[in-house]
Design an enzyme around this catalytic site. Structure first.
Site, PDB file in Angstrom:
ATOM      1  N   CYS A  33      41.588 -11.845  32.541  1.00  0.00           N
ATOM      2  CA  CYS A  33      42.722 -12.033  31.530  1.00  0.00           C
ATOM      3  C   CYS A  33      43.471 -13.041  31.778  1.00  0.00           C
ATOM      4  O   CYS A  33      44.141 -14.152  30.679  1.00  0.00           O
ATOM      5  CB  CYS A  33      44.343 -11.038  32.130  1.00  0.00           C
ATOM      6  SG  CYS A  33      43.717  -9.758  31.384  1.00  0.00           S
ATOM      7  N   ASN A  40      40.247 -15.310  36.177  1.00  0.00           N
ATOM      8  CA  ASN A  40      39.744 -13.903  36.507  1.00  0.00           C
ATOM      9  C   ASN A  40      39.482 -13.074  34.664  1.00  0.00           C
ATOM     10  O   ASN A  40      40.271 -13.999  33.531  1.00  0.00           O
ATOM     11  CB  ASN A  40      41.487 -13.084  37.011  1.00  0.00           C
ATOM     12  CG  ASN A  40      42.532 -13.476  36.539  1.00  0.00           C
ATOM     13  OD1 ASN A  40      42.781 -14.453  35.346  1.00  0.00           O
ATOM     14  ND2 ASN A  40      43.465 -12.696  36.663  1.00  0.00           N
ATOM     15  N   GLU A  53      45.183 -15.675  33.612  1.00  0.00           N
ATOM     16  CA  GLU A  53      45.870 -15.891  34.035  1.00  0.00           C
ATOM     17  C   GLU A  53      45.784 -17.051  35.445  1.00  0.00           C
ATOM     18  O   GLU A  53      46.957 -17.779  36.092  1.00  0.00           O
ATOM     19  CB  GLU A  53      47.255 -14.576  34.395  1.00  0.00           C
ATOM     20  CG  GLU A  53      47.269 -14.621  35.996  1.00  0.00           C
ATOM     21  CD  GLU A  53      46.275 -13.336  35.336  1.00  0.00           C
ATOM     22  OE1 GLU A  53      46.132 -12.069  35.834  1.00  0.00           O
ATOM     23  OE2 GLU A  53      45.432 -13.247  34.087  1.00  0.00           O
TER      24      GLU A  53
END
Length: 778
Positions: A267, A265, A269
């Protein structure tokens, strides 16, 4: 009503409070927002009233923070997804498939989901396209199309504009991918990460040759270390691309037996398979500490054991309560029921316990807390499996053979073997910048405190401005308990004063107990040597991290902003490791914002004569050329744009060219940083399609006009042209392209695109405004 800081109240009202279409509040208090969410997620239970009360008890006092999508959307009746983001389907290497994937991305972003894509499946630039007698344009050309699409969706009112693009370290176009965002106007809607494989990392260590390959054909061979240095040089100067250790992600994936991951995704994580969905929430550790700042301060593990199972159950219910943009995403979520429960307020919790972030003692405490969270989460999911059934793709033998599952406590493994498990993966550390601000400004995620106190300028309804202090939750509580004159303890360290090794140590410690991944920004000093900078990434790899993102403040990325002189004096009694560089919100028209832009404090009258230049655009679909004349005014010995005239013999263009002439000229005459005009025009996407001009895809005629205005601003010196920076690579020096001012046509570094305050910080791999709560990542 719960007592929270003014900024928390304002961000709740702006982002998460349910209102009517006319703007009238439905949620009268934040407690009513919690009630709305609890009631919505309990609706799928057999006894909704009982679970509403239990869920509310977890949300109360900000103990559990559901991700922004859930907080804003649950119980509203709106056709929105409660999932934060998605990894889209595998992109086929053909034109029809590529644009079908683009359509899916647009539908997903329209509902508010951020997206991740792996572009490694698209053949490299220059490769033959059989059957059409042409050469391929390569993955970056299609990324430009995605970028334009994202801008269009955002301009239509979508809340999120974040995208992640990944490319394998052995793709023939990886060098161009690494350098792509060195063009400050390109791929602005993307985060970029290189997928680094284990063989590549070994080749870097041994300085071995490395083949760039597609579909079995070797296009080029370079030294692995040379490619690594290119990645590091770009990251050193531009903060991108990041690095994702993709083989480690796949080897440690609980679902290694039924999926392959090639993207994350936005960012980072949540590494996800094609059509994988990202469902997030965080336990606020700052609310679980007993006896803060005392010798017997400790985390309340009993309360943690109570709240974590409730959080897991709520998140599992989101799978059934949420809408999905695409049926493939719904199927993926329902067959695996993946959730990402993490933490926020970790740094504040450590401060409460007198532990310095990154120290041996802090690492030990963090591991203890994270082990407890993981244990309770997995046992809660086993209990749900007893009650509601295991996730449909659960295969006991293969699941228990997963590397991370084998590291669970023995009794937890035995429970999974006997009853199955409801959720395939359970833990993740997500960006929590905005929801942490709402939760009385606790430290975000597992990040250290960015700033203990700073001034925020607020625009009032009457047009006036007032300044208010924003302080970190732990700092504010310390002052309340110990007094305004009490000396801060050694535990009060911030992101700028920590060593990079402290960041890495904490990320690696937490990663041991996280089955997905972590969103984390490792702050490094501006004067860190290039060799030491590279060592941060190698250290992260060696210590077991699944990815690495750094931020080195400089003229391109923006630097940490300084507090006012008065604020520095107020903090003079604090020890040397306390914050001396908190951001200060500033008005957009403050001349100190950027020395590379000529500012005006008020409109100017038009002189009799003005210097200018006329440009010609020949747009393929237009029967006539368009002529653009830009006249400038001389102010303080420098030129700045004053007016524009757009002319065409095509009468179909008359109305909009006249309107654009008047609007842009009015903006130019008002003064200030007018470079945003370029950005807005270049963001316009024509659904009928753009065209290629000068080897670059231009999404619309208006975008082409924006390109011309940008070219003129460079020519007159209003915006600086890119330059080069000589970087030291140890035994040799290399020129690396940089921009010595703000991004061309873009905002001032650290300036928020929402409120224009110079309060934007890089945290958890994302941009967060500490003044208004704007987050690039939602």
């Amino acid at each position: 009503m719960t007592s929270i800081a003014p900024i928390s109240q304002q961000i709740w009202d702006m982002k998460y409070r349910l209102k009517t279409p006319d703007g009238e509040p439905v949620d009268r208090t934040i407690e009513e927002s919690w009630q709305r969410v609890a009631r919505s997620l309990a609706a799928v239970e057999k006894d909704p009233e009982v679970w509403t009360e239990k869920f509310y008890s977890a949300l109360e006092d900000f103990r559990y923070l559901p991700a922004g999508r859930i907080f804003a959307g649950a119980g509203t009746g709106r056709q929105v997804t409660l999932f934060n983001c998605f990894v889209m389907g595998t992109i086929p290497d053909d034109m029809a498939g590529i644009f079908e994937a683009l359509k899916e991305a647009a539908l997903t972003m329209q509902q508010g989901g951020g997206i991740g894509y792996d572009f490694s499946t698209i053949r490299p630039r220059g490769a033959r396209v059989h059957g059409v007698g042409a050469d391929a344009s390569g993955p970056l050309s299609f990324m430009d199309v995605w970028d334009a699409m994202c801008r269009t969706i955002m301009s239509a009112g979508s809340r999120r504009g974040a995208m992640m693009a990944t490319l394998r370290c052995d793709h023939p176009d990886v060098e161009a991918f690494i350098e792509a965002k060195q063009d400050p106007a390109r791929l602005r809607m993307f985060n970029l990460s290189v997928l680094a494989t284990d063989p590549f990392m070994e080749a870097v260590k041994e300085d071995e040759p490395w083949d760039l390959v597609f579909d079995g054909t070797v296009y080029k061979t370079i030294q692995a270390r040379e490619l690594w240095d290119k990645i590091m040089a770009a990251t050193y100067a531009y903060a991108e691309p990041g690095v994702i250790f993709i083989d480690r992600i796949n080897k440690r994936n609980n679902l290694h037996y039924c999926e392959s991951i090639a993207a994350t995704n936005p960012c980072g994580e949540q590494p996800l398979p094609p059509y994988g969905a990202c469902l997030l929430g965080s336990i606020n550790l700052a609310r679980f500490v007993k006896n803060p700042f005392e010798e017997n301060a400790e985390l309340d593990l009993d309360e943690l054991a109570r709240v974590v199972p409730l959080a897991v159950r709520m998140m599992d219910n989101v799978v059934d309560a949420s809408k999905f943009p695409l049926p493939e995403q719904k199927h993926e979520a329902e067959t695996k029921r993946r959730i990402g429960l993490g933490v926020t307020g970790l740094a504040d919790a450590l401060i409460f316990c007198g532990l310095r972030y990154g120290s041996t003692e802090a690492v030990e405490a963090t591991e203890k807390w994270m082990a407890a969270l993981r244990r309770h989460a997995y046992l809660a999911s086993v209990d749900l499996a007893k009650e509601k059934g295991a996730f449909p793709l659960f295969d006991k033998e293969k699941y228990l053979a997963s590397e991370s599952v084998k590291e669970l406590d023995r009794d937890v493994q035995d429970a999974i073997a006997e009853h199955g498990i409801r959720n395939a993966l359970l833990t993740s550390i997500a960006p929590t910048g905005t929801i942490s601000l709402v939760a009385d400004n606790v430290s975000s995620g597992l990040e250290p405190v960015f700033s203990f106190a700073y001034d925020r300028t607020v625009l009032m309804p009457d047009g006036s401005r007032k300044t208010e202090e924003v302080s970190d939750y732990a700092y504010r509580l310390y002052r309340h308990i110990k007094g305004e004159e009490a000396e801060l303890t050694d535990a009060f360290v911030n992101a700028q004063t920590l060593e990079p090794k402290d960041h890495v140590a904490m990320q690696a410690a937490v990663q041991k107990y996280i089955d997905s991944s972590i969103s984390k920004t490792i702050n490094v000093p501006v004067d860190i040597s290039f060799e030491d900078f590279k060592d941060v990434y190698l250290s992260a790899y060696e210590q077991g991290c699944k990815g690495c993102t750094t931020y080195r403040p400089n003229e391109i990325t923006g630097s940490v902003l300084s507090v006012s002189d008065d604020k520095k004096k107020a903090d003079a009694k604090a020890p040397a490791n306390t914050n001396e560089s908190a951001p200060v919100a500033a008005a957009k028209t403050d001349p100190a914002l950027d020395p590379h832009v000529v500012y005006m404090s008020e409109p100017l009258d038009r002189p009799e004569e003005l210097p200018g230049k006329t440009y010609k655009i020949k747009w393929p679909e237009s029967n006539h050329a368009i002529y653009i004349t830009i006249n400038d005014v001389i102010q303080a010995g420098r030129r700045r744009p004053f007016e524009v005239f757009i002319n065409s013999k095509n009468m179909e263009h008359y109305a909009w060219t006249l309107a654009l002439t008047r609007m842009v000229s009015a903006v130019f005459r008002r003064g200030g940083d007018v470079s945003f005009v370029v950005e807005e025009l270049k963001a316009v996407f024509d659904p009928r399609g753009g065209c290629w001009m000068g080897g670059k895809y231009v999404p619309s005629l208006l975008a082409a006009i924006g390109e011309v205005i940008e070219q003129h601003l460079h020519a007159i010196g209003f915006l600086k042209d890119p330059d080069t920076l000589e970087m030291d690579f140890g035994d040799k020096k290399k020129a690396v392209a940089v921009n010595d001012g703000p991004a061309a046509g873009g905002p001032v570094p650290n300036q928020c695109p929402s409120c224009a305050s110079v309060s934007l910080m890089k945290q958890e791999g994302c941009d967060l405004c500490t003044s208004c709560g704007y987050s690039k990542c939602g």
